[in-house]
Design a protein around this motif. Sequence first.
Motif, short mmCIF file in Angstrom:
data_model
loop_
_atom_site.label_atom_id
_atom_site.label_comp_id
_atom_site.label_asym_id
_atom_site.label_seq_id
_atom_site.Cartn_x
_atom_site.Cartn_y
_atom_site.Cartn_z
N ARG A 28 0.83 -1.21 0.00
CA ARG A 28 0.00 0.00 0.00
C ARG A 28 0.86 1.26 0.00
NH1 ARG A 28 -3.44 -0.60 5.11
NH2 ARG A 28 -1.44 -1.38 5.86
N ASP A 31 0.55 6.68 3.17
CA ASP A 31 -0.51 7.18 4.06
C ASP A 31 -1.39 6.04 4.54
OD1 ASP A 31 -1.39 6.98 1.37
OD2 ASP A 31 -3.11 8.24 1.81
N GLU A 32 -1.49 4.96 3.74
CA GLU A 32 -2.32 3.81 4.14
C GLU A 32 -1.63 3.00 5.24
OE1 GLU A 32 -4.69 2.04 0.55
OE2 GLU A 32 -2.66 2.49 -0.12
N LYS A 35 -1.71 4.02 8.93
CA LYS A 35 -2.86 3.69 9.77
C LYS A 35 -2.74 2.31 10.41
CE LYS A 35 -5.82 6.52 6.83
NZ LYS A 35 -6.07 6.42 5.38
N CYS A 66 -2.49 -5.76 0.61
CA CYS A 66 -2.90 -4.38 0.31
C CYS A 66 -4.20 -4.11 1.04
CB CYS A 66 -2.98 -4.11 -1.19
SG CYS A 66 -4.41 -4.86 -1.98
N ARG A 67 -4.93 -3.10 0.61
CA ARG A 67 -6.15 -2.73 1.33
C ARG A 67 -7.26 -3.75 1.12
NH1 ARG A 67 -10.96 0.32 0.84
NH2 ARG A 67 -10.75 0.18 -1.41
#
Length: 101
Positions: A28, A31-32, A35, A66-67
């Motif tokens: 990712r 910024d991801e 978190k 990944c997300r």
Amino acid sequence: MEEMKEITTDELKNKLDAGEKLELVDVREDDEVAKGMIPGAKHIRMGTIPENLDSFDKDKEYIMICRSGNRSGQVCHYMQEQGYKVRNMVGGMLDWSGETK
């Protein structure tokens, strides 16, 4: 084309809870991952995978994260074509219920 191997978030969590040493790669964006990432994962952004290929070992299997499981799936296809052993974490961090840091 060789079929892509997958692992579910639950399977991964069970392996980690059992103390298995796994090679986790989070693809990712910065910024991801800020978190929260799965503890022990390495952060290599999707766009920088090609230039980082020589930091991977063809004898090891890498679990790509990944997300949602979409980008990591693309990375898995790419790396598999280059001769690496990879597995996609299906559902991505959206499905991850384990610890993050």
